[in-house]
Design an enzyme around this catalytic site. Structure first.
Site, mmCIF file in Angstrom:
data_model
loop_
_atom_site.group_PDB
_atom_site.id
_atom_site.type_symbol
_atom_site.label_atom_id
_atom_site.label_comp_id
_atom_site.label_asym_id
_atom_site.label_seq_id
_atom_site.Cartn_x
_atom_site.Cartn_y
_atom_site.Cartn_z
ATOM 1 C CB VAL A 293 -0.971 0.002 1.202
ATOM 2 C CG1 VAL A 293 -1.680 1.339 1.323
ATOM 3 C CG2 VAL A 293 -1.982 -1.121 1.057
ATOM 4 C CB ALA A 294 3.967 2.079 1.889
ATOM 5 C CB ILE A 296 -0.184 2.306 -4.204
ATOM 6 C CG1 ILE A 296 -0.213 0.795 -4.369
ATOM 7 C CG2 ILE A 296 -1.146 2.969 -5.183
ATOM 8 C CD1 ILE A 296 -1.515 0.172 -3.928
ATOM 9 C CG ASP A 340 -13.930 22.816 -42.454
ATOM 10 O OD1 ASP A 340 -14.034 22.254 -43.549
ATOM 11 O OD2 ASP A 340 -14.682 23.731 -42.077
ATOM 12 C CG ASP A 624 -16.879 25.885 -39.629
ATOM 13 O OD1 ASP A 624 -16.991 24.845 -40.308
ATOM 14 O OD2 ASP A 624 -16.730 27.012 -40.141
ATOM 15 C CG ASP A 628 -16.436 20.077 -40.216
ATOM 16 O OD1 ASP A 628 -16.084 19.512 -41.256
ATOM 17 O OD2 ASP A 628 -16.550 21.320 -40.121
#
Length: 896
Positions: A293-294, A296, A340, A624, A628
């Site tokens: 645990v430590a 992680i 575009d 736009d 698209d």
């Protein structure tokens, strides 16, 4: 062609392509409709039962609780939750609460996003329309339309469904949201041969749902409603498309799996060693789980989220809205931008750029947009008023032979005519329009391709007047018998006709239609946005490929591409029709050579994005219009225009450019690269300190040594490791030279071979240094408060210097500047002050079991612990000398 409706199941269906090929009477026959009287109410009900309402069916969203629970598939989140459960079993409730909060917040922020794009498509159907039913013109809700209905259109209205036009008077429809075409499309009623209507833009007898009537009026028969319209095709493609996982999410998934494997290995080894030593299996399991645990880095999800959030806030200041946190980092590995053209690379404002007079003079026009900002320059001299007769005559015709007006920098009418009025404003001749009275008119049509008016001056209304004509060169020249040469009309011969043969708007005037005087030509384009050329150049030089996708013609597309520098590398072009003829594999093989795609539809844009992704590219797609939206959703990064973008486009996108400025993408890429580097710096710091702490406690446990740190001291170290100093690494300012570095390989792990070396070297130095201090103090073999205080302070100081060197993986500390990251300075200062309080403040001394240290002790510890920073700086220097940092093979961790 006909369809029998005697059988209740036989309901007429007709595609826009097929309808455009058929004469109107045959379309009416197929749809079993009366063009003049319309449908009966009974027939409308029958058809609606089959076709449904003229709207988009938005299915019920997945319940919020189910969406929330589905986010807990992330390996890192599952590991955190497992750690929380183990912490509760071991009665470490403070750890359990903090870990659970991290996991819950992360799962919410990281993934949850409602899909509003489909809802926005519903807004394309206008609420009302005019429809003929049982011989009466009715005002109906657009959702009530069915195939076979007769609809009337007028100026300013949105087309309520796909219509096959059977009456059209000077009708022009703005289809830019669907096709990407800049210029409104002139519509007619004649049917078209099958060979000419391959793409949507060429179907001139069809009015498509959601497009806007710019001028004129028309009647049409409904051929497609709701999902059966061309916009419905976009809708169905968006439903089928799933947004890809971001590279950062993939990196975090990989890191979570690696840490899980790492933790289980630790538990297994410690339990095995303890069992061999004859210790209680339960005790060894408890110790093993505690150490795992430590190991992680619980602060990692927080730092990732906070770093991304701060990056998003910085992008807001640069006028870009990031809708999904991981996307801002994804921009750092973007190596292809599909842009575009209309409204993105260009301003979507037609502008006159050149004038060619019939006597051979060539003038340049500056300024863009529908305004008077700019000048007409002839041989470097500014032309104003009638200072040059040859040019002023062209301007006069363009201004008088014109039906449009400019109001508040917007054109009401044809964009091309708006550009001519703007030209007149630049030379101060816009008032000419009011000096003439129009007595005869020949309106423009797509068939004629010219417009002419006969006008008389307000002061000479007793005279016959003069004709002003403009239009396509090949049409206008047919009416001309002479050409203007410095104010004089000279006979027009064959050589002169050939000389002026160009793709430009032509102008003529004269007293008789068949004997006009040719005046010259005007070049009109939709100009590139300011700064686009520079941004394109910078991105290309940094290894980002840019591809322009447009619905415009090849000539228009190539002209803009050359102006912004897209063809500097020898790119090629490809039409939408040619894209159709290639399968995905074939397109993937040649797409690297293509710089421009023209006459492209939504289907083509999606196929282009897919083929690039098929080659392993990280694709950003800008746009736009509704056309698209599907490609924006499919791309790794969808970028919508804030000003000209449709609601559908904005909802489908991951990022919105508030000012529609292409340059902002460059800033976003720079920000993305910086964010990834900051996350990497944090990982380096976290892993080195975690491994050092883990190794220190593991050695003491496995070798039956006295524990060098007590529980409270370990807790304090964990707070520092996951606390302010660590978090402040996420806000390190972006290196300004980072935009010139190539995009990172999306397949690379966040943990590179170079980072592993730095982590292990730093951890080794920290462990050796801390054990040395512990051994040095433990001469009497009795652990005293001084022993643990020296060891504890040594580890904390190591942490501070390790954090200092972790601010960058490539730059030296003196290059970054000690105070360039003020947050880091305050965090380290706060941590040191906290450590001093723990050592010297009596109430905290009793809690942490510490005692006061002398100044010489502190000097000794600072001298020793600074070694970790010094060695890290040496490693950076060596790496810089050796060259580019390399990534480990994908199975590197499995080998370890």
């Amino acid at each position: 062609v006909s369809v029998s409706l005697e059988d209740e199941t036989m309901v007429p269906v007709l595609t826009s392509r097929k309808a455009s090929e058929l004469p109107v009477n045959e379309v009416a026959c197929v749809l079993q409709a009366d063009l003049q009287l319309g449908l009966t109410q009974e027939e409308v009900r029958r058809r609606r039962a089959y076709h449904g309402w003229n709207e988009f069916d938005i299915s019920e969203d997945e319940p919020l609780w189910r969406k929330y629970l589905s986010q807990f598939k992330d390996p890192l989140i599952l590991l955190l939750l497992a750690s929380a459960v183990i912490s509760i079993i071991m009665h470490q409730f403070d750890d359990a609460i903090s870990i659970t909060v991290v996991a819950v917040v992360l799962s919410c922020v990281q993934e949850y996003r409602s899909e509003k794009s489909l809802e926005e498509l519903g807004k394309l159907v206008p609420p009302e329309c005019h429809c003929v039913r049982e011989g009466n013109l009715e005002h109906l809700l657009a959702r009530e339309l069915v195939p076979g209905d007769t609809v009337c259109l007028s100026v300013g209205e949105k087309v309520p469904a796909d219509l096959r036009l059977f009456e059209a008077t000077d009708l022009s429809v703005d289809e830019s949201s669907l096709t990407g075409e800049t210029t409104p499309c002139t519509k007619s009623t004649a049917h078209q041969p099958a060979s000419t209507n391959g793409d949507i833009a060429s179907r001139s007898n069809i009015a498509f749902m959601g497009t806007l009537v710019r001028y004129g009026k028309a009647k049409g028969i409904v051929i497609g409603t709701g999902e059966n319209s061309e916009f419905g095709e976009v809708f169905k493609m968006m439903q089928a498309e799933e947004a890809p996982k971001t590279p950062l999410q993939k990196s975090m998934d990989l890191l979570g799996k690696q840490l899980s494997l790492y933790s289980f290995c630790i538990i297994g080894v410690i339990m095995l060693v303890g069992w061999l030593q004859g210790k209680s299996l339960l005790d060894m399991f408890t110790i093993g789980v505690s150490l795992a645990v430590a190991a992680i880095p619980e602060g990692l999800p927080i730092v990732v989220t906070v770093t991304l959030a701060l990056g998003v806030m910085r992008m807001v200041k640069k006028r870009a809205i990031i809708k999904k946190l991981p996307i801002v980092e994804t921009l750092g590995c973007c190596n292809v931008i599909c842009s575009d053209k209309t409204g993105t690379l260009t301003k979507n404002e037609m502008t006159v750029t050149q004038l060619f007079t019939s006597d051979g003079q060539h003038a340049e026009v500056t300024g863009v947009g529908y305004n008077g900002q700019g000048e007409v320059l002839l041989n470097g001299e500014v032309i104003h008023g009638f200072s040059c007769q040859s040019i002023s005559k062209i301007v006069e015709v363009g201004c008088v032979c014109n039906d449009s007006i400019i109001r508040n920098h917007n054109v009401l009418g044809r964009p091309t005519e708006g550009a001519l009025i703007a030209l007149a404003m630049k030379v101060g001749l816009e008032g000419l329009q009011r000096e003439y009275v129009r007595v005869e008119e020949h309106p423009f049509s797509s068939e004629k391709k010219w417009m002419a008016v006969r006008c008389v001056h307000r002061t000479q209304q007793d005279k016959a007047g003069v004709y002003f004509m403009k239009g396509a060169y090949e049409q206008v020249i047919r009416f001309c018998s002479s050409y203007n040469s410095r104010g004089s009309a000279l006979p027009l011969n064959h050589q002169q006709v050939e000389l002026y043969q160009q793709r430009m708007l032509a102008f003529a005037s004269g007293s008789e239609m068949g004997k006009l005087t040719f005046l010259g030509l005007v070049g009109i384009i939709d100009p590139p946005r300011s700064g686009v050329k520079e941004a394109v150049g910078t991105l290309i030089s940094s290894g980002v490929t840019i591809k322009m996708i447009t619905g415009d013609s090849q000539e228009t597309a190539m002209s803009i591409a050359s102006r912004i520098g897209l063809f500097s590398k020898g790119g090629q072009s490809l039409s939408g029709e040619e894209v159709d003829q290639l399968d995905l594999q074939q397109l993937s093989q040649i797409i690297s050579r293509i710089s421009v795609f023209y006459r492209a539809s939504p289907r083509h844009k999606l196929k282009i994005v897919k083929s690039l992704q098929n080659n392993g590219a990280v694709v950003a797609m800008t746009g736009d219009g509704v056309n698209d939206a599907v490609a924006l959703k499919a791309a790794d990064i969808g970028v919508a225009m804030g000003q000209t973008g449709t609601d559908v486009c904005k909802e489908a996108a991951d990022m919105i450019l508030v000012d529609d400025d292409f340059q902002t993408i460059m800033s976003a890429i720079e920000e993305g690269k910086g964010i990834y580097n900051n996350i990497k710096n944090f990982v380096c710091f976290q892993l080195s300190t975690s491994i050092a702490a883990l190794t220190l406690i593991s050695l003491a446990t496995l070798m039956n040594f006295p524990n060098p740190l007590n529980a409270m001291q370990i807790l304090w170290i964990n707070i520092i490791m996951d606390g302010p100093p660590a978090q402040s690494l996420g806000v390190e300012p972006v290196d300004r030279d980072i935009i010139r570095k190539p995009p990172r390989n999306v397949g690379d792990s966040i943990i590179t071979r170079s980072l592993i070396v730095k982590v292990l070297v730093s951890a080794f130095i920290i462990v050796c240094g801390t054990l040395y201090v512990f051994w040095r103090e433990l001469q009497d073999n009795v652990i005293t408060p001084r022993d643990t205080t020296m060891t504890f302070t040594c580890f904390v100081f190591f942490d501070m210097f390790n954090a200092l060197s972790s601010r960058s993986q490539t730059r030296m500390v003196h290059e970054m500047g000690l105070c360039s990251n003020r947050t880091f300075c305050f965090a380290v200062l706060a941590s040191i002050m906290g450590q001093l309080l723990v050592i010297y403040f009596p109430p905290l001394q009793s809690v942490f079991q510490t005692e006061s240290l002398s100044v010489l002790d502190l000097v000794f510890l600072v001298s020793l612990t600074s070694s970790v920073c010094a060695v890290s700086e040496v490693i950076k220097k060596v790496e810089r000398w050796r060259g580019v940092e390399k990534s480990p093979p994908s199975d590197f961790f499995h080998e370890v």
